[in-house]
Write an enzyme that holds these catalytic residues in place. Structure first.
Site, PDB file in Angstrom:
ATOM      1  N   LYS A  53      -4.736   9.171  -9.503  1.00 56.02           N
ATOM      2  CA  LYS A  53      -3.639   9.121 -10.484  1.00 56.02           C
ATOM      3  C   LYS A  53      -2.428   8.563  -9.744  1.00 56.02           C
ATOM      4  CE  LYS A  53      -1.088  10.371 -14.167  1.00 56.02           C
ATOM      5  NZ  LYS A  53      -0.939  11.794 -14.545  1.00 56.02           N
ATOM      6  N   VAL A  54      -1.882   7.462 -10.249  1.00 56.13           N
ATOM      7  CA  VAL A  54      -0.747   6.809  -9.609  1.00 56.13           C
ATOM      8  C   VAL A  54       0.304   6.465 -10.652  1.00 56.13           C
ATOM      9  CG1 VAL A  54      -2.172   5.831  -7.764  1.00 56.13           C
ATOM     10  CG2 VAL A  54      -1.721   4.481  -9.838  1.00 56.13           C
ATOM     11  N   SER A  55       1.458   6.042 -10.184  1.00 59.60           N
ATOM     12  CA  SER A  55       2.487   5.514 -11.068  1.00 59.60           C
ATOM     13  C   SER A  55       2.122   4.098 -11.491  1.00 59.60           C
ATOM     14  CB  SER A  55       3.833   5.474 -10.340  1.00 59.60           C
ATOM     15  OG  SER A  55       4.241   6.748  -9.925  1.00 59.60           O
ATOM     16  N   THR A 106       7.235   5.130 -11.355  1.00 58.33           N
ATOM     17  CA  THR A 106       7.640   4.458 -12.583  1.00 58.33           C
ATOM     18  C   THR A 106       9.045   4.888 -12.971  1.00 58.33           C
ATOM     19  OG1 THR A 106       5.325   4.477 -13.293  1.00 58.33           O
ATOM     20  CG2 THR A 106       6.981   3.959 -14.960  1.00 58.33           C
ATOM     21  N   ALA A 107       9.393   6.145 -12.724  1.00 54.14           N
ATOM     22  CA  ALA A 107      10.735   6.628 -13.044  1.00 54.14           C
ATOM     23  C   ALA A 107      11.792   5.788 -12.329  1.00 54.14           C
ATOM     24  CB  ALA A 107      10.868   8.101 -12.647  1.00 54.14           C
ATOM     25  N   HIS A 150       8.944  14.948 -15.585  1.00 51.87           N
ATOM     26  CA  HIS A 150       8.072  16.073 -15.923  1.00 51.87           C
ATOM     27  C   HIS A 150       8.812  17.219 -16.613  1.00 51.87           C
ATOM     28  CE1 HIS A 150       5.081  13.797 -13.976  1.00 51.87           C
ATOM     29  NE2 HIS A 150       5.269  14.214 -12.747  1.00 51.87           N
TER      30      HIS A 150
END
Length: 275
Positions: A53-55, A106-107, A150
Site C-alpha cells: 500500500k503506497v501513496s 499524496t497529501a 486520516h
C-alpha cells in the site's frame, strides 16, 4: 506471499478476510504493518514485499518494478488532507513553517499543487514529522501550520486547532473528481488476475460481515475510539476500493499529469497505469 500495509482501520478492514484465510483459494499472506512513508520508500527503492500500500504520489517512481492494482486502495470525496493552524486562519502561508507527514505522500503532493495557487511566493520551511506528532506541534506553536491526514479529520478540534484549507474540497472543486490517496501495487512478475480476485473478495467479505474484523481493527487502531474507527472506515472504504473504474483512473491520471506539469513528479506513460 508478502504484503505491507498500514495499521489504519481502512486497511485492516479491507484485508482482514484475506489475512485470516477466509478467502477460498487465496494463500494467507505474510503481513508487515508499516507507515505509508516507509512503504513509499520501499516501493521506490524496489526493495519492498510483493504487494504494497503506497501513496499515489509515489507511483511515478515505483512503476518500473510494480503495477497498480484496480482495487484495495483509497479514493473518495470529502476525505482529503487538511491544513490546520492554532490561530485565526492566515491570509497566506507564504513564509510560514509547515509540518507535513511525508515528502512522498499524496497529501504533500496535493499541498504543493494547492500552494502553487495560494502561496505563489512559496511557503517557508517544510518540517517532516510523523503524522501523529503534527497536531501537537501546531497546538504548541512549534510550527505555524500542519498538514494532517486520516483520523485527524475527526479529532483536530480536540487540539484547539482551526482549519485553513480542506485540500480534498479544493481538489474536487478544481477537477470534479474524487481524490486519489492510497494505492495497492504489486510486483510485475505476480499473477495479478488472481491477486485482484482475492483482494476484491476480501473487500466484499468485509462489507458483508462488518463485525468480523472488529477485534483485528481495534488491535491495530492505535487507541482510536470505536466511533472514530467507524467514521474512518466509512470515509475511506467505498466503491473505488472494490474497483477503480473509469472515474477512479481519471482521477489518478489527472493528479499525476498535473503534478508532472508542475515538475513535482516524473512524467510517465499514463496508459501504463491500467492493467
Amino acid at each position: 506471499m508478502n504484503i505491507a500495509f498500514s495499521p489504519c482501520p481502512n486497511d485492516t478492514f479491507v484485508f482482514h478476510a484475506w489475512v485470516h484465510n477466509l478467502i477460498n483459494g487465496a494463500p494467507a499472506p505474510s503481513v508487515t504493518y508499516a507507515d505509508i512513508d516507509k512503504t513509499n520508500h520501499w516501493a521506490v527503492a524496489a526493495k519492498g514485499p510483493e504487494i504494497l500500500k503506497v501513496s499515489y504520489a509515489a507511483l511515478p517512481w515505483a512503476l518500473k518494478e510494480y503495477t497498480l492494482l484496480p482495487c484495495g486502495g483509497a479514493l473518495g470525496r470529502g476525505c482529503g488532507p487538511l491544513v490546520l493552524t492554532n490561530d485565526a486562519p492566515f491570509a497566506s502561508l507564504e513564509g510560514k513553517r509547515v509540518a507535513v507527514p511525508s515528502e512522498m505522500s499524496t497529501a504533500y503532493l496535493l499541498f504543493r499543487l494547492w500552494a502553487a495557487q495560494n502561496a505563489p511566493r512559496g511557503v517557508g520551511e517544510i518540517i517532516i514529522l510523523p503524522f501523529h506528532e503534527i497536531m501537537p506541534a501546531v497546538r504548541d506553536g512549534k510550527v505555524d501550520a500542519g498538514l494532517v491526514i486520516h483520523e485527524a479529520r475527526f479529532t483536530y478540534p480536540s487540539y484547539g486547532l482551526k482549519l485553513i484549507a480542506d485540500l480534498g474540497d479544493w481538489w474536487e472543486k478544481e477537477t470534479n473528481l474524487p481524490i486519489p490517496l492510497g494505492a495497492i501495487i504489486a510486483r510485475r512478475n505476480i499473477d495479478t488476475f488472481s491477486l485482484v480476485h482475492w483482494i476484491r473478495a476480501s473487500v466484499e467479505y468485509a462489507w458483508a460481515n462488518p463485525d468480523a474484523s472488529k477485534d483485528y481493527i481495534l488491535h491495530h487502531a492505535q487507541e482510536m475510539s470505536e466511533e472514530v474507527v467507524r467514521a474512518h472506515i466509512q470515509l475511506y472504504v467505498n466503491e473505488f476500493t472494490a474497483n477503480l473504474g473509469e472515474e477512479g483512473y481519471e482521477a489518478v491520471i489527472t493528479l499525476l499529469d498535473r503534478a508532472a506539469q508542475e515538475e513535482l513528479v516524473p512524467r510517465i506513460n499514463l496508459r501504463e497505469l491500467r492493467l
